[in-house]
Design a protein around this motif. Sequence first.
Motif, PDB file in Angstrom:
ATOM      1  N   LEU A 143      58.599  51.884  34.606  1.00  0.00           N
ATOM      2  CA  LEU A 143      57.602  50.819  34.497  1.00  0.00           C
ATOM      3  C   LEU A 143      57.221  50.307  35.887  1.00  0.00           C
ATOM      4  CD1 LEU A 143      55.982  48.894  32.636  1.00  0.00           C
ATOM      5  CD2 LEU A 143      57.945  47.334  32.734  1.00  0.00           C
ATOM      6  N   ASP A 144      58.203  50.207  36.765  1.00  0.00           N
ATOM      7  CA  ASP A 144      57.930  49.770  38.128  1.00  0.00           C
ATOM      8  C   ASP A 144      57.004  50.762  38.831  1.00  0.00           C
ATOM      9  OD1 ASP A 144      58.376  48.053  40.442  1.00  0.00           O
ATOM     10  OD2 ASP A 144      59.515  49.731  41.263  1.00  0.00           O
ATOM     11  N   GLU A 145      57.238  52.061  38.618  1.00  0.00           N
ATOM     12  CA  GLU A 145      56.362  53.073  39.220  1.00  0.00           C
ATOM     13  C   GLU A 145      54.944  52.954  38.671  1.00  0.00           C
ATOM     14  OE1 GLU A 145      58.119  56.864  38.470  1.00  0.00           O
ATOM     15  OE2 GLU A 145      59.957  56.418  39.591  1.00  0.00           O
ATOM     16  N   LEU A 146      54.831  52.712  37.366  1.00  0.00           N
ATOM     17  CA  LEU A 146      53.502  52.556  36.766  1.00  0.00           C
ATOM     18  C   LEU A 146      52.786  51.307  37.290  1.00  0.00           C
ATOM     19  CD1 LEU A 146      53.933  53.474  32.981  1.00  0.00           C
ATOM     20  CD2 LEU A 146      52.541  54.651  34.667  1.00  0.00           C
ATOM     21  N   SER A 147      53.577  50.228  37.472  1.00  0.00           N
ATOM     22  CA  SER A 147      52.970  48.980  37.937  1.00  0.00           C
ATOM     23  C   SER A 147      52.378  49.133  39.337  1.00  0.00           C
ATOM     24  CB  SER A 147      53.997  47.854  37.922  1.00  0.00           C
ATOM     25  OG  SER A 147      55.021  48.095  38.884  1.00  0.00           O
ATOM     26  N   ASP A 199      46.470  51.081  31.475  1.00  0.00           N
ATOM     27  CA  ASP A 199      46.781  49.942  30.627  1.00  0.00           C
ATOM     28  C   ASP A 199      47.561  50.363  29.377  1.00  0.00           C
ATOM     29  OD1 ASP A 199      46.110  46.992  30.500  1.00  0.00           O
ATOM     30  OD2 ASP A 199      45.603  47.657  28.476  1.00  0.00           O
ATOM     31  N   GLU A 200      47.109  51.386  28.712  1.00  0.00           N
ATOM     32  CA  GLU A 200      47.747  51.829  27.471  1.00  0.00           C
ATOM     33  C   GLU A 200      49.170  52.332  27.714  1.00  0.00           C
ATOM     34  OE1 GLU A 200      47.047  55.079  23.858  1.00  0.00           O
ATOM     35  OE2 GLU A 200      45.471  54.717  25.364  1.00  0.00           O
ATOM     36  N   GLU A 201      49.364  53.103  28.771  1.00  0.00           N
ATOM     37  CA  GLU A 201      50.683  53.645  29.079  1.00  0.00           C
ATOM     38  C   GLU A 201      51.672  52.530  29.434  1.00  0.00           C
ATOM     39  OE1 GLU A 201      53.862  56.151  29.675  1.00  0.00           O
ATOM     40  OE2 GLU A 201      51.969  56.419  28.598  1.00  0.00           O
ATOM     41  N   VAL A 202      51.216  51.525  30.178  1.00  0.00           N
ATOM     42  CA  VAL A 202      52.078  50.387  30.540  1.00  0.00           C
ATOM     43  C   VAL A 202      52.558  49.662  29.294  1.00  0.00           C
ATOM     44  CG1 VAL A 202      52.088  48.078  31.571  1.00  0.00           C
ATOM     45  CG2 VAL A 202      51.170  50.005  32.863  1.00  0.00           C
ATOM     46  N   TYR A 203      51.641  49.359  28.385  1.00  0.00           N
ATOM     47  CA  TYR A 203      52.021  48.623  27.177  1.00  0.00           C
ATOM     48  C   TYR A 203      52.913  49.469  26.255  1.00  0.00           C
ATOM     49  CZ  TYR A 203      48.922  44.743  28.273  1.00  0.00           C
ATOM     50  OH  TYR A 203      48.339  43.663  28.869  1.00  0.00           O
ATOM     51  N   ARG A 204      52.649  50.762  26.210  1.00  0.00           N
ATOM     52  CA  ARG A 204      53.466  51.631  25.372  1.00  0.00           C
ATOM     53  C   ARG A 204      54.902  51.692  25.899  1.00  0.00           C
ATOM     54  NH1 ARG A 204      49.902  55.589  24.721  1.00  0.00           N
ATOM     55  NH2 ARG A 204      50.689  56.851  26.440  1.00  0.00           N
ATOM     56  N   LEU A 205      55.043  51.819  27.208  1.00  0.00           N
ATOM     57  CA  LEU A 205      56.384  51.854  27.800  1.00  0.00           C
ATOM     58  C   LEU A 205      57.073  50.508  27.650  1.00  0.00           C
ATOM     59  CD1 LEU A 205      58.571  53.319  29.355  1.00  0.00           C
ATOM     60  CD2 LEU A 205      57.361  52.801  31.490  1.00  0.00           C
ATOM     61  N   ALA A 223      51.725  41.676  29.907  1.00  0.00           N
ATOM     62  CA  ALA A 223      52.911  42.474  30.215  1.00  0.00           C
ATOM     63  C   ALA A 223      53.926  41.655  30.994  1.00  0.00           C
ATOM     64  CB  ALA A 223      52.507  43.717  31.004  1.00  0.00           C
ATOM     65  N   GLN A 224      53.465  40.786  31.881  1.00  0.00           N
ATOM     66  CA  GLN A 224      54.373  39.909  32.634  1.00  0.00           C
ATOM     67  C   GLN A 224      55.131  38.975  31.695  1.00  0.00           C
ATOM     68  OE1 GLN A 224      52.427  37.834  35.870  1.00  0.00           O
ATOM     69  NE2 GLN A 224      51.246  39.653  36.481  1.00  0.00           N
ATOM     70  N   LYS A 225      54.432  38.457  30.695  1.00  0.00           N
ATOM     71  CA  LYS A 225      55.084  37.554  29.730  1.00  0.00           C
ATOM     72  C   LYS A 225      56.138  38.296  28.909  1.00  0.00           C
ATOM     73  CE  LYS A 225      51.128  34.420  29.261  1.00  0.00           C
ATOM     74  NZ  LYS A 225      50.103  33.854  28.344  1.00  0.00           N
ATOM     75  N   SER A 226      55.821  39.518  28.501  1.00  0.00           N
ATOM     76  CA  SER A 226      56.797  40.313  27.740  1.00  0.00           C
ATOM     77  C   SER A 226      58.024  40.607  28.578  1.00  0.00           C
ATOM     78  CB  SER A 226      56.150  41.618  27.269  1.00  0.00           C
ATOM     79  OG  SER A 226      55.080  41.384  26.401  1.00  0.00           O
TER      80      SER A 226
END
Length: 402
Positions: free
Chosen positions: A238-242, A251-257, A355-358
């Motif tokens: 997730l850090d790499e994606l961010s 966006d979709e991949e970040v939320y899915r992970l 995503a930050q809130k999650s």
Amino acid sequence: MERFERYFNRRKKELQSEFKTSRAMYESACDTLIGYFHVSGADRLRGGDYTRLNPRLIFLVCDLTLYIVVNCWCLTVFWGQLTDVVFCLVTMGIAVQGFAKIANYTDDRLYDLHVYNVKRFDRVRGYPEAHESLQTTAVMCKVFIKIFSYLFTMLTTFIPVYTIVYSITSRSLQLPFGFFFPWIDHTKLFGYLINLSYHFLQIYEASYGLLATDTCFLFFILHAMGQLDIIIIYLKKLDELSLQYDKTKSDEEVYRLLDDITEKHQEHMEYMSKMDSLLKPGFFVNFSCMIAETVASLYVQSATDGIWYPGLIVVLLCIVQLFIACALGTVYSTKNDQLVDEIYNVSWYALPIPAQKSLALILNSSQHPVVLSDGFDAIDLFAFVQIYKKIYTYFTMLQSFN
């Protein structure tokens, strides 16, 4: 430690060539564990139509009941003889521990935990690091069940051999434990052989029971740490994606992970809650018995001349059992601290606001983990130190009364 690492890496290569998948490797370790449970009739992990009303478990319960009755009768015989009375009480405590373990390790919740652990091998993303983590968990289970098997085999062999050798060298008929059947003269050869056979039966059942239950507990803790390890791997991804975040593409991949991370952490919390509720009563009974056994054995050792070897063995076994449980609790807590650090290390500021809130919710949940306890305190090395402070306090109180 280096020697163990070399042994572990060598075994890992051997097991990788022997088993095609990590799941097959873990199931092989479970088959061995179920075989140990089968001896006492507590093979709940086998699933299917398992019932507590099986002949082997009924025999074990009847045997433990007889064991307590015989010890109570011996108390009336030995009353006034400090060493013999305490030895009977200590061995009765072992029977109480046996009943607690039977209640814990034949419970349906145990099978639910086992099923989840097996299915976990097929429910991870295709990251190489995740599959490496699963393989490490499976290898550790295979390695430790083999080590535990050797240790308990040595213990099971040592006590009977020591008893026989000591009886021959001292030219007297000695029994391993401080009890014997009423109305059967254990000082005569025939009565001695009957009592000795019964003692050996208790050693056999206790060794297999301890081997099975301690190994099963170890498996569950290894899987709990493996669950956290998978989450940590996902957080790194997730850090790499961010850092590569693109609102139009990622966006979709970040939320899915992030959904996977949340789901895995919720499953882990439920797993630990179920394991804690299952094992908590057993921990309370076992820890209480081991504290009483240790205090009584130390008191007799201090009150008698010479060395009381059976008491020293009891003290050593209690130390080992308490230390293993508390050490595993500390190792798990350390892994959870690593998870918290990894959440902090995620470049959260580069993620979208939802995503930050999650991620903040996951952080808050991980800062209040479910830990194993005995109903009063968490089971870790700090608790181990506190327990032995209590043992020292009770021991000095007994000496002052004397």
